[in-house]
Design an enzyme around this catalytic site. Structure first.
Site, mmCIF file in Angstrom:
data_model
loop_
_atom_site.group_PDB
_atom_site.id
_atom_site.type_symbol
_atom_site.label_atom_id
_atom_site.label_comp_id
_atom_site.label_asym_id
_atom_site.label_seq_id
_atom_site.Cartn_x
_atom_site.Cartn_y
_atom_site.Cartn_z
ATOM 1 N N LYS A 219 48.321 34.146 49.831
ATOM 2 C CA LYS A 219 48.356 33.239 50.980
ATOM 3 C C LYS A 219 49.769 32.696 51.197
ATOM 4 O O LYS A 219 50.285 32.697 52.309
ATOM 5 C CB LYS A 219 47.369 32.097 50.788
ATOM 6 N N GLU A 225 52.269 35.763 39.645
ATOM 7 C CA GLU A 225 51.857 37.076 39.148
ATOM 8 C C GLU A 225 51.902 38.122 40.263
ATOM 9 O O GLU A 225 52.360 39.256 40.056
ATOM 10 C CB GLU A 225 50.442 36.994 38.569
ATOM 11 N N GLY A 280 40.446 30.604 48.087
ATOM 12 C CA GLY A 280 40.645 31.925 47.486
ATOM 13 C C GLY A 280 39.365 32.604 47.046
ATOM 14 O O GLY A 280 39.141 33.788 47.315
ATOM 15 N N ARG A 281 38.486 31.873 46.377
ATOM 16 C CA ARG A 281 37.261 32.490 45.859
ATOM 17 C C ARG A 281 36.207 32.695 46.941
ATOM 18 O O ARG A 281 35.151 33.257 46.681
ATOM 19 C CB ARG A 281 36.702 31.659 44.710
ATOM 20 N N GLU A 366 35.183 27.987 38.731
ATOM 21 C CA GLU A 366 36.336 27.353 39.364
ATOM 22 C C GLU A 366 35.881 26.304 40.368
ATOM 23 O O GLU A 366 36.571 25.310 40.603
ATOM 24 C CB GLU A 366 37.220 28.407 40.045
ATOM 25 N N HIS A 397 21.224 46.201 24.684
ATOM 26 C CA HIS A 397 21.642 46.718 23.380
ATOM 27 C C HIS A 397 22.865 45.974 22.856
ATOM 28 O O HIS A 397 23.558 46.463 21.962
ATOM 29 C CB HIS A 397 21.936 48.214 23.494
ATOM 30 N N LYS A 521 50.145 26.825 34.870
ATOM 31 C CA LYS A 521 51.170 27.487 35.674
ATOM 32 C C LYS A 521 52.506 26.749 35.579
ATOM 33 O O LYS A 521 53.572 27.354 35.438
ATOM 34 C CB LYS A 521 50.737 27.546 37.141
#
Length: 558
Positions: A219, A225, A280-281, A366, A397, A521
């Protein structure tokens, strides 16, 4: 310039959650029902399985195998009303700034509103803006899929690498995997999110730069990153193409920072924007979904949006008693705040939904991993659960032993489909029948278990019998749909979005900020220059961090 339109204030919460009448009644009710077992609930109500079920937006929910009586549900619904869930829901859909710590509206539902509908923000209808971006995305996608979008040397693009992190990665990764059946198999699609250079190297190792397009999704176009990976992608491309002009043919951006995008070398025409009211999510249905549209094509993408909208409308209009996200949210809150459950296992019995639990981790944790209320007071109750899981039958399993016979209460959501996208038979029968038999068997076993008397009646020696006992009374939801289509996937994602919203509304927390990710951050930004071998800055961290930095720096030097 459009003048802001005054918005009505949200109703104030008159009291702390734990002092509300419905909360107090639920506490008393829990004490009265603490020894209740699902065996008794089903024995007393022959129609419980059909009665405690609901159908909406192509999804069928069976919530009968939860530790709830009719009174439990009634009190939970009363709690939803006392906490103003309906008013807060309406405030979200009408563009009020319910993200109070960032003074933002929360309008991800507008991203899937049909063309011609109206969603106002400060008096401005945002739906035409949304569809303008969708139309531009569609034109670009059709060019790439038709192989008419050519790279710098004239070769068509056949490889796409999406660079993003968080919501700019988890949503597209999950959805591209979920809709792989519908994708263009001649187009190679990869994702890079981790700043670990190994991920980028492996993603591009076998790709030809002349045929590769990068989507840089950020954005602000400053995400640490993402921009580190984008700069490495730029260097990788130019190392082969030798011309700065090549960036314009091999990079597109999903961003709101036009100046930074242009400085990178990406054309304005190749930049797809979105808005600060898109978290964002919750951004998969914004331009962040460009990689998904490239994979499945515009029509399937618009089908996905239609599924989101189906569930949005159900959530917006259905009475609380018949509202699927509301019921799932309230039952989950009962598990978390009254039964002591700390986690929720999401168990999709479909290979294509392998990334769905990971996607829900960000969506839920979040959003609702908060320790203060909207007014900044410390909460005195549990908020968001830990979300985890993996596809069945693999999980059976691995960790189902703990769910069945462990000492922790672990509610589970099972997700299955009546029809498979890939029919396959064999000497042991139809694969999909075998898969779905496990869904139904697991929820039955978790609910009802096996008593000591039943074990002994099977002839198991007394000394071994306790090891074969299943207490049962493990709560589950079962979600079924006819088949995994783009529309069904959209409805499924929106279901969990709105479930998370309802729980946040009851808990009186802000589900739409994420300040908890900021401190790490900031500290990382301080530490980066300290890691250089040649640097000798004074270290002012705690003794542990100082020692780790020195050891790393010494190792780099050797």
């Amino acid at each position: 310039m459009t003048q802001p339109v005054p918005q009505p204030a949200l109703p104030s919460r008159p009291a702390r959650l734990t002092t509300l009448p419905a909360w107090k009644a639920l506490e008393a009710h829990h004490q009265q029902t603490v020894s209740l077992h699902l065996r008794e609930l089903f024995a007393a109500d022959a129609e419980r399985g059909e009665r405690l079920s609901l159908e909406a937006a192509g999804l069928y929910l069976d919530y009968s195998k939860n530790l709830v009586a009719d009174e439990t549900l009634a009190l939970l619904l009363q709690l939803a009303r006392e906490t103003g869930v309906e008013a807060r829901r309406d405030a979200m859909f009408t563009g009020e700034r319910i993200n109070t710590t960032e003074d933002r509206a929360v309008l991800h539902t507008a991203l899937r509103a049909p063309r011609g509908s109206e969603v106002l923000l400060d008096g401005h209808d945002v739906v035409p803006d949304v569809h303008q971006v969708l139309d531009r995305m569609s034109v670009f996608v059709e060019q790439v899929r038709a192989r008419t979008w050519l790279g710098h040397t004239g070769k068509p693009i056949i490889n796409v690498v999406n660079i993003g992190i968080g919501g700019s990665d988890l949503g597209p990764v999950m959805a591209c995997r979920a809709l792989e059946f519908y994708s263009d198999r001649q187009l190679t699609l990869r994702f890079v999110s981790n700043v670990d250079g190994s991920e980028f190297v492996e993603a591009v190792r076998d790709l030809n730069p002349e045929e590769t397009l990068f989507i840089v999704s950020s954005k602000t176009f400053t995400t640490q990153e993402t921009m580190a990976n984008a700069q490495s992608a730029r260097a990788w491309s130019l190392d082969a193409l030798k011309d700065e002009a090549a960036v314009a043919r091999h990079f597109v951006a999903v961003s709101t920072n036009a100046d930074a995008v242009q400085a990178f070398g990406i054309d304005a025409a190749s930049t797809f924007g979105f808005w600060d009211w898109v978290g964002g999510r919750y951004s998969l249905t914004s331009a962040i979904g460009l990689s998904l549209m490239l994979a499945v094509g515009p029509q399937h993408y618009f089908d996905l949006l239609a599924g989101f909208h189906d569930m949005d409308e159900h959530f917006r209009t259905a009475p609380l008693e018949q509202n699927m996200p509301v019921l799932m949210a309230l039952i989950g809150l009962w598990h978390t705040d009254f039964l002591g459950a700390q986690t929720l296992a999401v168990l999709p019995y479909d290979h294509y939904l392998s990334q769905f639990p990971a996607y829900l981790q960000q969506l839920d944790m979040e959003s609702n991993g908060k320790h203060v209320t909207l007014t900044g007071e410390a909460v005195d109750y549990q908020t968001g659960p830990v979300i985890w899981g993996q596809p069945g039958t693999n999980g059976q399993h691995a960790f189902y032993q703990l769910i069945h016979q462990g000492t922790r209460l672990i509610p589970c959501d099972f997700i299955g489909f009546i029809q498979t996208l890939n029919p396959l038979g064999g000497p042991l029968g139809h694969h999909h029948d075998l898969l779905m038999a496990n869904v139904f068997a697991q929820t039955e076993a978790l609910a009802f278990g096996k008593t000591l008397e039943q074990v002994l009646a099977e002839g198991v020696p007394g000394g071994l019998a306790p090891h074969r006992v299943f207490e049962g009374n493990r709560p589950t939801n079962t979600l079924l749909a006819d088949r995994l289509t783009p529309r069904v996937l959209g409805a499924l994602i929106a279901l969990y979005e709105h479930k998370v919203f309802v729980q946040g509304a009851v808990w009186n927390i802000n589900s739409f900020d994420q300040w908890g990710v900021e401190l790490g951050k900031v500290l990382a930004g301080r530490i980066v220059p300290e890691l250089s071998v040649r640097a000798e800055p004074e270290l002012s961290h705690d003794s542990s961090t100082n020692a780790l930095v020195r050891r790393y720096r010494a190792g780099r030097g050797s």
